[in-house]
Scaffold this motif. Structure first.
Motif, PDB file in Angstrom:
ATOM      1  N   ILE A   1       0.835  -1.232   0.090  1.00  0.00           N
ATOM      2  CA  ILE A   1       0.114   0.050   0.017  1.00  0.00           C
ATOM      3  C   ILE A   1       0.815   1.249  -0.027  1.00  0.00           C
ATOM      4  O   ILE A   1       1.797   1.393   0.847  1.00  0.00           O
ATOM      5  CB  ILE A   1      -0.931   0.128   1.408  1.00  0.00           C
ATOM      6  N   LEU A   2       0.660   1.917  -0.878  1.00  0.00           N
ATOM      7  CA  LEU A   2       1.413   3.379  -1.003  1.00  0.00           C
ATOM      8  C   LEU A   2       0.700   4.248   0.236  1.00  0.00           C
ATOM      9  O   LEU A   2      -0.588   4.579   0.054  1.00  0.00           O
ATOM     10  CB  LEU A   2       1.262   3.932  -2.326  1.00  0.00           C
ATOM     11  N   TRP A   3       1.342   4.618   1.371  1.00  0.00           N
ATOM     12  CA  TRP A   3       0.870   5.251   2.378  1.00  0.00           C
ATOM     13  C   TRP A   3       1.637   6.715   2.570  1.00  0.00           C
ATOM     14  O   TRP A   3       2.763   6.661   3.056  1.00  0.00           O
ATOM     15  CB  TRP A   3       0.793   4.627   3.515  1.00  0.00           C
ATOM     16  N   THR A   4       0.934   7.862   1.997  1.00  0.00           N
ATOM     17  CA  THR A   4       1.951   9.122   1.929  1.00  0.00           C
ATOM     18  C   THR A   4       0.997  10.347   2.253  1.00  0.00           C
ATOM     19  O   THR A   4      -0.513  10.134   2.020  1.00  0.00           O
ATOM     20  CB  THR A   4       2.353   9.254   0.354  1.00  0.00           C
ATOM     21  N   VAL A   5       1.614  11.268   2.489  1.00  0.00           N
ATOM     22  CA  VAL A   5       0.985  12.635   2.827  1.00  0.00           C
ATOM     23  C   VAL A   5       0.288  13.246   1.558  1.00  0.00           C
ATOM     24  O   VAL A   5      -0.610  14.097   1.554  1.00  0.00           O
ATOM     25  CB  VAL A   5       1.333  13.535   3.749  1.00  0.00           C
TER      26      VAL A   5
ATOM     27  N   ASP B   1       1.056  12.059  -9.270  1.00  0.00           N
ATOM     28  CA  ASP B   1       2.432  12.183  -9.739  1.00  0.00           C
ATOM     29  C   ASP B   1       3.302  10.730  -9.259  1.00  0.00           C
ATOM     30  O   ASP B   1       3.902  10.159  -9.665  1.00  0.00           O
ATOM     31  CB  ASP B   1       2.963  13.494  -9.676  1.00  0.00           C
ATOM     32  N   ALA B   2       3.073  10.837  -7.719  1.00  0.00           N
ATOM     33  CA  ALA B   2       4.037   9.985  -7.162  1.00  0.00           C
ATOM     34  C   ALA B   2       3.496   8.336  -7.672  1.00  0.00           C
ATOM     35  O   ALA B   2       4.492   7.516  -7.768  1.00  0.00           O
ATOM     36  CB  ALA B   2       3.348   9.875  -5.574  1.00  0.00           C
ATOM     37  N   VAL B   3       1.993   8.138  -7.703  1.00  0.00           N
ATOM     38  CA  VAL B   3       1.664   6.728  -8.313  1.00  0.00           C
ATOM     39  C   VAL B   3       2.187   6.497  -9.644  1.00  0.00           C
ATOM     40  O   VAL B   3       2.747   5.443  -9.943  1.00  0.00           O
ATOM     41  CB  VAL B   3      -0.055   6.784  -8.019  1.00  0.00           C
ATOM     42  N   GLU B   4       2.310   7.624 -10.508  1.00  0.00           N
ATOM     43  CA  GLU B   4       2.590   7.437 -12.074  1.00  0.00           C
ATOM     44  C   GLU B   4       4.042   7.226 -12.048  1.00  0.00           C
ATOM     45  O   GLU B   4       4.590   6.330 -12.717  1.00  0.00           O
ATOM     46  CB  GLU B   4       2.405   8.937 -12.656  1.00  0.00           C
ATOM     47  N   TYR B   5       4.743   7.814 -11.089  1.00  0.00           N
ATOM     48  CA  TYR B   5       6.084   7.703 -10.979  1.00  0.00           C
ATOM     49  C   TYR B   5       6.540   6.121 -10.760  1.00  0.00           C
ATOM     50  O   TYR B   5       7.407   5.560 -11.314  1.00  0.00           O
ATOM     51  CB  TYR B   5       7.010   8.583  -9.900  1.00  0.00           C
ATOM     52  N   CYS B   6       5.979   5.888  -9.756  1.00  0.00           N
ATOM     53  CA  CYS B   6       6.023   4.164  -9.161  1.00  0.00           C
ATOM     54  C   CYS B   6       5.689   3.268 -10.665  1.00  0.00           C
ATOM     55  O   CYS B   6       6.310   2.226 -10.898  1.00  0.00           O
ATOM     56  CB  CYS B   6       5.297   3.980  -8.072  1.00  0.00           C
ATOM     57  N   ARG B   7       4.600   3.541 -11.046  1.00  0.00           N
ATOM     58  CA  ARG B   7       4.064   2.765 -12.331  1.00  0.00           C
ATOM     59  C   ARG B   7       5.118   2.796 -13.471  1.00  0.00           C
ATOM     60  O   ARG B   7       5.341   1.683 -13.916  1.00  0.00           O
ATOM     61  CB  ARG B   7       2.823   3.380 -12.657  1.00  0.00           C
ATOM     62  N   GLN B   8       5.675   3.984 -13.752  1.00  0.00           N
ATOM     63  CA  GLN B   8       6.656   3.793 -14.743  1.00  0.00           C
ATOM     64  C   GLN B   8       7.823   3.319 -14.484  1.00  0.00           C
ATOM     65  O   GLN B   8       8.706   2.767 -15.250  1.00  0.00           O
ATOM     66  CB  GLN B   8       7.033   5.538 -15.286  1.00  0.00           C
ATOM     67  N   ASN B   9       8.183   2.954 -13.188  1.00  0.00           N
ATOM     68  CA  ASN B   9       9.135   2.298 -12.714  1.00  0.00           C
ATOM     69  C   ASN B   9       9.019   0.887 -12.357  1.00  0.00           C
ATOM     70  O   ASN B   9       9.838   0.156 -11.719  1.00  0.00           O
ATOM     71  CB  ASN B   9       9.919   2.938 -11.422  1.00  0.00           C
ATOM     72  N   GLY B  10       7.852   0.264 -12.825  1.00  0.00           N
ATOM     73  CA  GLY B  10       7.536  -0.921 -12.635  1.00  0.00           C
ATOM     74  C   GLY B  10       6.799  -1.711 -11.466  1.00  0.00           C
ATOM     75  O   GLY B  10       6.751  -2.569 -11.040  1.00  0.00           O
ATOM     76  N   LEU B  11       6.334  -0.474 -10.525  1.00  0.00           N
ATOM     77  CA  LEU B  11       5.928  -0.795  -9.208  1.00  0.00           C
ATOM     78  C   LEU B  11       4.381  -0.415  -9.202  1.00  0.00           C
ATOM     79  O   LEU B  11       3.964   0.774  -9.355  1.00  0.00           O
ATOM     80  CB  LEU B  11       6.727  -0.028  -8.090  1.00  0.00           C
ATOM     81  N   GLU B  12       3.475  -1.337  -8.834  1.00  0.00           N
ATOM     82  CA  GLU B  12       2.146  -1.147  -8.742  1.00  0.00           C
ATOM     83  C   GLU B  12       1.774  -1.479  -7.196  1.00  0.00           C
ATOM     84  O   GLU B  12       2.278  -2.304  -6.550  1.00  0.00           O
ATOM     85  CB  GLU B  12       1.321  -1.934  -9.491  1.00  0.00           C
ATOM     86  N   PHE B  13       0.713  -0.799  -6.847  1.00  0.00           N
ATOM     87  CA  PHE B  13       0.119  -0.944  -5.265  1.00  0.00           C
ATOM     88  C   PHE B  13      -1.029  -1.590  -5.291  1.00  0.00           C
ATOM     89  O   PHE B  13      -1.848  -1.307  -6.252  1.00  0.00           O
ATOM     90  CB  PHE B  13       0.210   0.418  -4.679  1.00  0.00           C
TER      91      PHE B  13
END
Length: 155
Positions: free
Chosen positions: A41-45, A53-65
């Motif tokens: 789970i991505l847990w952020t303020v 933007d944070a979710v897309e950054y992770c997705r572009q780097n192959g990381l899904e939550f």
């Protein structure tokens, strides 16, 4: 196991509201934890566009939550109060008491040997992608790279 992961200072260096440079081996380790069967789970303020933007950054780097700033939908748990605290087995956050351990230590603690979190040996983990020998080699490689990276930053 359900693992809640912070973004700024944990996956990337603090540059909020911008996205900082990646913290060495954060994405790789989280992808391996996911491959091992853990639910992240991505847990952020971050909220709104900054969160997207944070979710897309992770997705572009192959990381899904499994979830973002919320409970895992099929967990059977409902948060009926006005709290952003989510239910997880482990929280990975740079604001932990004692700071953020290196990602090799985090992985080893969650998935390796008789880890402080799992209490199981590697061979007992039902969703393990690697054999015990390969996983131990992976630990050593990550730990070596972390020492090398730390040396470059300290110069």
């Amino acid at each position: 196991m359900t693992i809640a992961v912070d973004f700024d200072g944990t996956i990337v260096h603090h540059r909020y509201p911008a996205i900082g440079k990646p913290i060495p081996f954060a994405i790789e380790t989280l992808k391996q934890l996911s491959a091992d069967g853990h639910r992240l789970i991505l847990w952020t303020v971050r909220e709104g566009k900054l969160l997207e933007d944070a979710v897309e950054y992770c997705r572009q780097n192959g990381l899904e939550f499994y979830a973002v700033n919320s409970e895992i939908p099929d967990s059977g748990w409902t948060n009926n109060w006005a709290s952003r605290k989510i239910r997880a087995d482990v929280y990975i956050d740079d604001r932990n008491y004692g700071g953020l351990p290196d990602w090799g230590e985090i992985y080893e603690g969650i998935s390796g040997g008789r880890g402080v979190f799992t209490g199981r040996t590697i061979d007992e983990s039902p969703n393990t992608v690697f054999t015990k020998k390969k996983k131990e080699t992976w630990f050593k490689r990550i730990r070596r790279r972390m020492r090398e990276a730390r040396g470059r930053f300290e110069r």
